[in-house]
Design a protein around this motif. Sequence first.
Motif, short mmCIF file in Angstrom:
data_model
loop_
_atom_site.label_atom_id
_atom_site.label_comp_id
_atom_site.label_asym_id
_atom_site.label_seq_id
_atom_site.Cartn_x
_atom_site.Cartn_y
_atom_site.Cartn_z
N PHE A 75 -11.89 -12.97 -12.77
CA PHE A 75 -13.09 -11.94 -12.58
C PHE A 75 -12.51 -10.76 -11.71
O PHE A 75 -12.92 -9.50 -12.14
N ILE A 76 -11.48 -11.03 -11.08
CA ILE A 76 -10.94 -9.90 -10.21
C ILE A 76 -10.09 -8.99 -11.21
O ILE A 76 -10.45 -7.68 -10.73
N ALA A 77 -9.31 -9.53 -11.77
CA ALA A 77 -8.60 -8.70 -12.60
C ALA A 77 -9.53 -8.02 -13.71
O ALA A 77 -9.30 -6.90 -14.07
N LEU A 78 -10.60 -8.49 -14.12
CA LEU A 78 -11.57 -7.60 -14.82
C LEU A 78 -12.42 -6.52 -14.17
O LEU A 78 -12.57 -5.39 -14.90
N LEU A 79 -12.55 -6.83 -12.67
CA LEU A 79 -13.21 -5.93 -11.98
C LEU A 79 -12.12 -4.68 -11.81
O LEU A 79 -12.71 -3.46 -11.41
N VAL A 80 -10.96 -4.91 -11.15
CA VAL A 80 -10.21 -3.90 -10.77
C VAL A 80 -9.70 -2.79 -11.91
O VAL A 80 -9.65 -3.36 -13.08
N PRO A 81 -9.82 -1.58 -11.77
CA PRO A 81 -9.60 -0.50 -12.77
C PRO A 81 -8.40 -0.42 -13.31
O PRO A 81 -8.02 0.43 -14.02
N ARG A 82 -7.48 -1.32 -12.71
CA ARG A 82 -6.15 -1.09 -13.02
C ARG A 82 -5.50 -2.36 -13.44
O ARG A 82 -6.08 -3.38 -13.06
N PRO A 83 -4.26 -2.44 -14.42
CA PRO A 83 -3.84 -4.01 -14.74
C PRO A 83 -3.56 -4.57 -13.56
O PRO A 83 -2.87 -4.12 -12.46
N LEU A 84 -3.87 -6.03 -13.41
CA LEU A 84 -3.36 -6.88 -12.16
C LEU A 84 -2.78 -8.11 -12.67
O LEU A 84 -3.17 -8.70 -13.46
N TYR A 85 -1.62 -8.40 -12.09
CA TYR A 85 -0.99 -9.60 -12.44
C TYR A 85 -1.05 -10.54 -11.34
O TYR A 85 -0.72 -10.33 -10.13
N PHE A 86 -1.72 -11.76 -11.92
CA PHE A 86 -2.01 -12.99 -10.76
C PHE A 86 -0.85 -14.02 -10.83
O PHE A 86 -0.45 -14.30 -11.81
N ILE A 87 -0.62 -14.46 -9.55
CA ILE A 87 0.13 -15.62 -9.46
C ILE A 87 -0.54 -17.00 -10.05
O ILE A 87 -1.82 -17.12 -9.16
N GLY A 88 -0.15 -17.88 -10.61
CA GLY A 88 -0.94 -18.97 -11.10
C GLY A 88 0.04 -20.09 -11.15
O GLY A 88 1.12 -19.91 -11.24
N LYS A 89 -0.71 -21.34 -11.33
CA LYS A 89 0.01 -22.57 -11.14
C LYS A 89 0.58 -22.62 -12.63
O LYS A 89 0.03 -22.47 -13.61
N GLN A 90 1.97 -23.03 -12.80
CA GLN A 90 2.84 -23.30 -13.97
C GLN A 90 2.05 -24.33 -15.00
O GLN A 90 1.98 -24.23 -15.91
N GLY A 91 1.30 -25.32 -14.24
CA GLY A 91 0.61 -26.51 -15.08
C GLY A 91 -0.58 -25.89 -15.83
O GLY A 91 -0.63 -26.62 -16.86
#
Length: 210
Positions: free
Chosen positions: A35-51
């Motif tokens: 949701f946040i990545a879609l709302l922010v007007p610039r590309p955003l890379y999120f840290i997530g679990k490898q699993g």
Amino acid sequence: MKLILRPRVAGLRNIPRSGPFIVAANHLSFFDSIFIALLVPRPLYFIGKQGWLESPGLKGRLQRLFFRSVGMISVDKTSGTGTMAGLELSLKLLAEGKGVGVHIEGTRSPDGRLYKGTTGTAWLAMRSGVPVIPCGLTGTERVHPTGAKRLYVASFDARFGAPLTFPDRRGQEDDRRARRAVTREITDAIAAQSGQEYVDTYADTVKSRM
């Protein structure tokens, strides 16, 4: 998302128009980072679990394709080495002028309250010197409750606060007390946006007791 869920968004003007930045958010739903990545007007890379990238079968392949397409940074949180590798990759993206997103609690809240933040966000901010944008989410747990198999139609709120900078803390990222102080400042700023009650305990600790 905008047509069906109709999110109420405030403070997007606080996202820098250029240069690196960190969005630090609370965590209520599996889909928060999306949701946040879609709302922010610039590309955003999120840290997530490898699993999330290791599930077998067709579902796993589709899941890997999806998370890679939205710029997820894979981190093995089961080891200190893996976590550090994720932070170093995030630091590299910031050095390239990109945006990085983090959920400061490290996992979803078990009861809707805001839990003690992990210090990786502070490490990134102190090491890089880039601004941190606090993001408070409200209501995303209604869109996708924990354990749900599908999304529900429910509106939610996303509020982005004024950028935080820590010039006096630059170069102190290896100081545990300094990291904790910066982490608490970021967490308080997120709470100001989300209106959540703060709990001075790690969410993972609470989950392990449940």
